[in-house]
Enzyme design. Structure first.
Site, PDB file in Angstrom:
ATOM      1  N   ASP A   1       0.857  -1.184   0.000  1.00  8.61           N
ATOM      2  CA  ASP A   1       0.000   0.000   0.000  1.00  8.61           C
ATOM      3  C   ASP A   1       0.894   1.235   0.000  1.00  8.61           C
ATOM      4  OD1 ASP A   1      -2.992   0.897   0.542  1.00  8.61           O
ATOM      5  OD2 ASP A   1      -1.660   2.199   1.723  1.00  8.61           O
TER       6      ASP A   1
ATOM      7  N   ASN B   1      -3.610  13.023  -3.788  1.00  6.48           N
ATOM      8  CA  ASN B   1      -4.810  13.406  -4.534  1.00  6.48           C
ATOM      9  C   ASN B   1      -5.349  14.750  -4.063  1.00  6.48           C
ATOM     10  OD1 ASN B   1      -4.969  11.230  -6.281  1.00  6.48           O
ATOM     11  ND2 ASN B   1      -6.152   9.965  -4.853  1.00  6.48           N
TER      12      ASN B   1
ATOM     13  N   HIS C   1      -6.234  14.411  -8.901  1.00  7.26           N
ATOM     14  CA  HIS C   1      -6.304  12.979  -9.243  1.00  7.26           C
ATOM     15  C   HIS C   1      -5.362  12.600 -10.388  1.00  7.26           C
ATOM     16  CE1 HIS C   1      -9.557  11.806  -6.574  1.00  7.26           C
ATOM     17  NE2 HIS C   1     -10.142  13.001  -6.825  1.00  7.26           N
TER      18      HIS C   1
ATOM     19  N   ASP D   1      -2.896   9.515 -10.351  1.00  8.15           N
ATOM     20  CA  ASP D   1      -2.792   8.462 -11.381  1.00  8.15           C
ATOM     21  C   ASP D   1      -1.345   8.251 -11.800  1.00  8.15           C
ATOM     22  OD1 ASP D   1      -5.495   8.180 -11.260  1.00  8.15           O
ATOM     23  OD2 ASP D   1      -5.922   9.353 -13.081  1.00  8.15           O
TER      24      ASP D   1
ATOM     25  N   GLU E   1      -4.973   2.351  -3.878  1.00  6.90           N
ATOM     26  CA  GLU E   1      -3.516   2.438  -3.945  1.00  6.90           C
ATOM     27  C   GLU E   1      -2.875   1.170  -3.402  1.00  6.90           C
ATOM     28  OE1 GLU E   1      -4.645   4.287   0.045  1.00  6.90           O
ATOM     29  OE2 GLU E   1      -5.493   4.103  -1.960  1.00  6.90           O
TER      30      GLU E   1
END
Length: 570
Positions: free
Chosen positions: A436, A444, A449, A453, A479
């Site tokens: 993670d 974010n 966002h 990405d 994630e």
């Protein structure tokens, strides 16, 4: 790129399907269709060829039969005359006229030339030479004790030969030439020195010399080709000759001259309804005698090589056919002539004929069918290729996460479960890493966002380039990533996890045009060797639990145990 372990126990059908895709299947099907269509067309061509050969033989056979019957009629007449003379030799008639002729012969035999004639209206005259002329060669002799009988038999032959003449016959001249120095012919000779020269011409011809008992022991009919210069038009002829024997004594030769012009005229008449092909008559040495070609047209003669090939084929059978260049030559031996009749059919005549039209139509149909087949193959091949590409694309989209290009959760769990089952059966190690990204939500929130990405894609690339070739990795949450390590022990999994952690932590990411960001990752490790449990969902759940412990312990670290025995690296 996703990593996948190929299973050794895949079925043969799947392996075959992987090797031979839809494109190969389409190619194979069209190839089979084209092959069978070509074979079917070839079969039709062979049937058409056999029909063409049979047609050529039928045309030739009809003309050969007509010519053979005409020649048989002439040969039967020659044999009839020979048999009549033989009967006259055995049982001569006691007519006073015949006895008077014998007496006249005895009186004139010493003359340089002489003539005996019984009746100008009913018989043919007999011509002869002197005893001195006969004595010059061993081939001739007047020492026969049946000389008188032969003389009277020849005079009787003159009566029969005159009666047997017919306008339907092909012959120009029928003659009997005796070894005793006289002859009889259906063509008159002027009284004088021409008698000597004509008799000399007769006895020096091959058709006379070759009928001796030594050279013709079978004593049958023999054919000869000759040019006789004493004939007014000096035309070429073929001569049929038959010896006359009695009590093993050779008396002379009965012969029949057939002008080649008569044979040519007969061939043209017989073939006038046959607009295709040319008929040619050859002797026993394959020398062309005549043909049915019109006078203004050149005959299709054979060269030396073609004549040699034809001679070799004629030795094998009495009839047949042979392709010589652009000509098809069918041939048949004649029963009553020592030669062979040919029918020469050119390629141009074949194309213009019925079989040529059928052949062209069949060829065009095959070309049209093949062209349509190739066009259909191209269209279907293109469609199948597009469908195959679309299928692969849809399958890839169904199995992969479009952002990270790793397996999605469903695909990862399916593949991992199969791998776990296989390694459980093989009793081999099997480990799982749950990863993670730390503080991803703040990325974010701070940068948007799109930046998030980029971080996910960057992390997925680092994971994929670090794990082994047969390991698989997938994105199982926002994630959160899961890495399956088949064949790896817990210690090996810990080493791999450490390499991943270091690479992620060491790399900076350009999130905006002027801003870079360094991220970290926390990981939990589980292994089947701990509890002997190969259930992937249980292993993934345990790794996720240890991931939670790693985050609780400060993030950017690895947890490989349930409580306090985690190994930390910064």
């Amino acid at each position: 790129m996703p990593h996948e372990t190929l299973l050794d126990n895949q079925g043969w059908f799947k392996k075959l399907a992987r090797r031979f895709g839809p494109g190969h299947v389409v190619n194979t099907c069209f190839l089979i269709v084209m092959l069978f269509s070509t074979l079917l067309t070839w079969r039709e061509v062979m049937i058409l060829k056999d029909a063409y050969v049979a047609s050529q033989r039928n045309h030739l056979g009809s003309v050969a039969n007509v010519l053979d019957r005409q020649l048989q009629f002439n040969m039967d007449r020659l044999i009839f005359l020979r048999n009549g003379m033989h009967e006259a030799l055995v049982a001569p008639l006691a007519f006073s006229a015949l006895q008077s002729a014998v007496t006249q012969f005895e009186q004139r035999r010493v003359r340089h030339f002489w003539q005996l004639e019984l009746d100008k209206r009913r018989t043919l005259p007999l011509y002869g030479v002197s005893d001195q002329f006969v004595a010059r060669t061993t081939l001739l002799s007047r020492e026969s004790r049946d000389l008188a009988n032969e003389l009277t038999a020849t005079l009787e032959l003159g009566y029969l030969a005159r009666l047997a003449r017919s306008s339907a016959m092909l012959t120009l001249e029928t003659m009997y030439v005796s070894c005793s120095g006289f002859y009889l012919s259906t063509l008159p000779t002027a009284y004088g020195s021409d008698i000597v020269s004509r008799y000399y011409q007769y006895v020096t011809q091959p058709w006379f010399i070759e009928q001796s008992q030594r050279r013709n022991p079978q004593r049958g009919v023999r054919w000869f080709t000759s040019a006789q210069p004493y004939v007014a038009d000096e035309q070429k002829k073929v001569t049929a000759s038959l010896p006359l024997d009695h009590d093993n004594y050779w008396y002379g030769v009965l012969a029949m001259d057939i002008p080649v012009a008569s044979l040519q005229r007969f061939l043209r008449d017989a073939a006038e309804k046959d607009i295709e092909g040319e008929y040619q008559l050859y002797d026993n040495h394959l020398r062309l005698l005549t043909d049915s070609a019109p006078e203004q047209q050149t005959a299709n003669t054979l060269n030396d090589r073609e004549r040699a090939l034809l001679a070799r084929e004629i030795e094998k059978d009495t009839l047949g056919g042979l392709r010589l260049g652009t000509h098809y030559v069918s041939w048949e031996r004649l029963d009553h002539f020592d030669g062979v009749l040919l029918r020469v059919h050119t390629l141009r005549e074949g194309i213009q004929g019925n079989f040529g039209s059928i052949s062209i139509a069949l060829t065009l149909l095959w070309v049209l069918f093949t062209a349509m087949l190739l066009i259909s193959w191209g269209v279907i091949r293109h469609m199948v290729k597009n469908m195959f590409v679309l299928q692969n694309s849809l399958q890839w989209q169904a199995w992969h996460d479009p952002l990270t290009r790793l397996y999605n959760r469903g695909a990862l769990f399916e593949k991992a479960s199969r791998l776990a089952k296989r390694y459980r059966e093989a009793r081999q190690p099997f480990s799982v890493i749950q990863l993670d990204l730390d503080y991803f939500k703040s990325v974010n929130d701070r940068f948007g966002h799109q930046a998030g990405d980029r971080v996910l894609s960057h992390a997925a690339g680092l994971i994929g380039s670090t794990i082994r070739a047969h390991d698989i990795a997938g994105r199982v949450g926002g994630e959160e990533f899961c890495i399956v390590l088949p064949g790896a022990t817990k210690a090996q999994a810990l080493q791999i996890a450490e390499r991943i952690r270091q690479r992620i932590n060491d790399k900076e990411i350009l999130v905006t045009k002027s801003t870079t960001l360094r991220i970290s990752a926390s990981m939990g490790i589980s292994s089947a060797e701990e509890y002997g449990d190969y259930d992937f969902e249980q292993l993934q759940s345990l790794a996720d639990k240890r991931l939670y412990y790693a985050k609780q312990s400060g993030r950017n670290r690895i947890c490989a145990s349930d409580a306090t025995q985690e190994r930390e690296k910064k």
